[in-house]
Scaffold this active site. Structure first.
Site, PDB file in Angstrom:
ATOM      1  N   ALA A   1       0.873  -1.171   0.000  1.00  0.00           N
ATOM      2  CA  ALA A   1       0.000   0.000   0.000  1.00  0.00           C
ATOM      3  C   ALA A   1       0.912   1.223   0.000  1.00  0.00           C
ATOM      4  CB  ALA A   1      -0.878  -0.022   1.237  1.00  0.00           C
TER       5      ALA A   1
ATOM      6  N   GLU B   1       4.249  -4.953   7.448  1.00  0.00           N
ATOM      7  CA  GLU B   1       3.415  -3.938   8.111  1.00  0.00           C
ATOM      8  C   GLU B   1       3.742  -3.714   9.584  1.00  0.00           C
ATOM      9  OE1 GLU B   1       2.305  -6.283   6.074  1.00  0.00           O
ATOM     10  OE2 GLU B   1       0.862  -5.459   4.660  1.00  0.00           O
TER      11      GLU B   1
HETATM   12  N1  CAA Z   1       4.605   3.220  -0.788  1.00  0.00           N
HETATM   13  C1  CAA Z   1       5.004   4.378  -1.339  1.00  0.00           C
HETATM   14  N2  CAA Z   1       6.119   4.523  -2.056  1.00  0.00           N
HETATM   15  C2  CAA Z   1       6.875   3.428  -2.232  1.00  0.00           C
HETATM   16  C3  CAA Z   1       6.532   2.179  -1.694  1.00  0.00           C
HETATM   17  C4  CAA Z   1       5.325   2.098  -0.941  1.00  0.00           C
HETATM   18  N3  CAA Z   1       4.879   0.941  -0.426  1.00  0.00           N
HETATM   19  N4  CAA Z   1       7.475   1.289  -2.033  1.00  0.00           N
HETATM   20  C5  CAA Z   1       8.380   1.957  -2.759  1.00  0.00           C
HETATM   21  N5  CAA Z   1       8.036   3.250  -2.875  1.00  0.00           N
HETATM   22  C6  CAA Z   1       8.731   4.314  -3.575  1.00  0.00           C
HETATM   23  C7  CAA Z   1       9.934   4.782  -2.769  1.00  0.00           C
HETATM   24  O1  CAA Z   1       9.541   5.713  -1.801  1.00  0.00           O
HETATM   25  C8  CAA Z   1      10.798   5.385  -3.861  1.00  0.00           C
HETATM   26  O2  CAA Z   1      10.297   6.662  -4.178  1.00  0.00           O
HETATM   27  P1  CAA Z   1      11.323   7.894  -4.447  1.00  0.00           P
HETATM   28  O3  CAA Z   1      12.093   7.454  -5.657  1.00  0.00           O
HETATM   29  O4  CAA Z   1      10.408   9.040  -4.698  1.00  0.00           O
HETATM   30  O5  CAA Z   1      12.173   8.007  -3.232  1.00  0.00           O
HETATM   31  C9  CAA Z   1      10.536   4.488  -5.052  1.00  0.00           C
HETATM   32  O6  CAA Z   1       9.308   3.816  -4.783  1.00  0.00           O
HETATM   33  C10 CAA Z   1      11.618   3.447  -5.258  1.00  0.00           C
HETATM   34  O7  CAA Z   1      11.764   2.749  -4.033  1.00  0.00           O
HETATM   35  P2  CAA Z   1      13.186   2.538  -3.308  1.00  0.00           P
HETATM   36  O8  CAA Z   1      14.102   3.649  -3.643  1.00  0.00           O
HETATM   37  O9  CAA Z   1      12.932   2.272  -1.874  1.00  0.00           O
HETATM   38  O10 CAA Z   1      13.690   1.228  -4.077  1.00  0.00           O
HETATM   39  P3  CAA Z   1      14.650   0.094  -3.513  1.00  0.00           P
HETATM   40  O11 CAA Z   1      14.984  -0.767  -4.669  1.00  0.00           O
HETATM   41  O12 CAA Z   1      15.751   0.674  -2.728  1.00  0.00           O
HETATM   42  O13 CAA Z   1      13.738  -0.755  -2.486  1.00  0.00           O
HETATM   43  C11 CAA Z   1      11.756  -1.872  -1.740  1.00  0.00           C
HETATM   44  C12 CAA Z   1      12.632  -1.457  -2.940  1.00  0.00           C
HETATM   45  C13 CAA Z   1      12.505  -2.895  -0.895  1.00  0.00           C
HETATM   46  C14 CAA Z   1      10.472  -2.477  -2.289  1.00  0.00           C
HETATM   47  C15 CAA Z   1      11.459  -0.619  -0.870  1.00  0.00           C
HETATM   48  O14 CAA Z   1      10.956   0.388  -1.730  1.00  0.00           O
HETATM   49  C16 CAA Z   1      10.446  -0.857   0.205  1.00  0.00           C
HETATM   50  O15 CAA Z   1      10.797  -1.397   1.235  1.00  0.00           O
HETATM   51  N6  CAA Z   1       9.198  -0.408  -0.004  1.00  0.00           N
HETATM   52  C17 CAA Z   1       8.158  -0.465   0.974  1.00  0.00           C
HETATM   53  C18 CAA Z   1       7.660  -1.871   1.126  1.00  0.00           C
HETATM   54  C19 CAA Z   1       6.601  -1.940   2.216  1.00  0.00           C
HETATM   55  O16 CAA Z   1       6.866  -1.679   3.370  1.00  0.00           O
HETATM   56  N7  CAA Z   1       5.365  -2.320   1.837  1.00  0.00           N
HETATM   57  C20 CAA Z   1       4.274  -2.434   2.731  1.00  0.00           C
HETATM   58  C21 CAA Z   1       3.504  -1.180   2.767  1.00  0.00           C
HETATM   59  S1  CAA Z   1       2.282  -1.196   4.047  1.00  0.00           S
HETATM   60  C22 CAA Z   1       1.010  -2.100   3.428  1.00  0.00           C
HETATM   61  O17 CAA Z   1       1.092  -2.654   2.342  1.00  0.00           O
HETATM   62  C23 CAA Z   1      -0.203  -2.169   4.296  1.00  0.00           C
HETATM   63  C24 CAA Z   1      -1.189  -3.168   3.890  1.00  0.00           C
HETATM   64  O18 CAA Z   1      -1.370  -4.204   4.471  1.00  0.00           O
HETATM   65  C25 CAA Z   1      -2.049  -2.918   2.797  1.00  0.00           C
END
Ligand code: CAA
Length: 259
Positions: free
Chosen positions: A64, A132
């Site tokens: 999300a 999460e």
């Molecule tokens: N929400 C918003 N933006 C996100 C995102 C997310 N879930 N995942 C990635 N992005 C964005 C980053 O902020 C980044 O944006 P900017 O370039 O503007 O800084 C862009 O996508 C690229 O991401 P990274 O630079 O972080 O890329 P990476 O290769 O270094 O890492 C990743 C990749 C491991 C997937 C990392 O992006 C990450 O950990 N993302 C979050 C994953 C996460 O925690 N997901 C769960 C969300 S909570 C949820 O889903 C609740 C639910 O139950 C519904």
């Protein structure tokens, strides 16, 4: 639609979550577009399978959208979960088969989207996880429910409490994904599976899907009763006649009409 792409390959639709700037993270606007796409798919008469995937090569869906959630209030958080619940349940209950082609990160809501599909095929680079609890929340797009049903209560708790990410092979070993294929062959593998499914009778598949989905939420006796009812319904279809006649006539060709 800005963040969802729909393409058709014969009787298969490919629904792509395409929001590259956020690794295809699901914000409310994207979930609403997904609902719109599902409405379009529900109207397609000759559809047999839907493949759900992510745009680009790095990510299926990275969860999300954290930037949308960071300032959201409790009622807003609940609304977001209910929006995803509605959307994913609709996907889950489609009479056609849904296959998640997991082409990279399937974290949080991404893993939850994949789990709302009937079948998951993962590329070798796929990474699964429910991060999460590390963000101060809990899985809210079905993770606590569907992960436990897919891999069992103990493993689901371990994965959710530790936020540990697992690779495609481990996901396959624990039953979270059906198969792992090389990244370059992911879409072709899913299309080949779709073609295989397309050779089965549409109503047989739809009734079987309904029986499996609903059966897991009720007791065995009620599940068997429901299966018997659907089995009876299948006997009223033209395709039951065609399938059995083709067998008895030793015909390879079957002409299923979907009726
Ligand atoms: N929400 C918003 N933006 C996100 C995102 C997310 N879930 N995942 C990635 N992005 C964005 C980053 O902020 C980044 O944006 P900017 O370039 O503007 O800084 C862009 O996508 C690229 O991401 P990274 O630079 O972080 O890329 P990476 O290769 O270094 O890492 C990743 C990749 C491991 C997937 C990392 O992006 C990450 O950990 N993302 C979050 C994953 C996460 O925690 N997901 C769960 C969300 S909570 C949820 O889903 C609740 C639910 O139950 C519904």
């Amino acid at each position: 639609m800005e963040n969802i792409r729909l393409e058709y390959r014969g009787e298969t639709a490919v629904l792509t979550v395409d929001r590259p700037k956020a690794l295809n993270a699901l914000n409310s606007a994207t979930l609403r577009e997904m609902e719109e796409a599902l409405s379009l798919l529900e109207e397609q008469k000759d559809l047999r399978t839907v493949i759900v995937t992510g745009g680009g090569e790095k990510s299926f869906v990275a969860g999300a959208d954290i930037s949308e959630m960071v300032n959201a209030s409790a009622p807003e958080g609940r609304e977001m979960a209910l929006l995803a619940k509605r959307c994913f349940e609709r996907l889950e209950q489609m009479p056609v088969v849904t296959i998640a082609a997991v082409n990279g990160y399937a974290l949080g809501g991404g893993c939850e989207l994949a789990m709302a599909c009937d079948i998951r095929v993962a590329a070798e680079n796929a990474i699964f996880g429910q991060p999460e609890c590390g963000l101060g929340i809990l899985p809210g797009f079905g993770g606590t429910q569907r992960l436990a049903r897919l891999v069992g209560k103990g493993l689901a708790k371990e994965l959710i409490f530790t936020c540990r990410r697992i690779d495609a092979q481990e996901a396959c070993r624990i039953g979270l994904v059906n198969q792992v294929v090389p990244q370059t062959e992911l879409l072709e593998s899913c299309l080949a599976m779709a073609e295989e499914i397309g050779r089965s009778a549409p109503l047989g598949v739809a009734y079987a899907k309904q029986a499996i989905n609903a059966g897991l939420d009720i007791d065995l006796d009620s599940g068997l009763q429901m299966e018997a009812n659907l089995f009876g319904l299948a006997f009223a279809t033209q395709d039951k006649h065609e399938g059995m006649t083709a067998f008895l006539e030793k015909r390879k060709e079957k002409h299923f009409s979907g009726q």
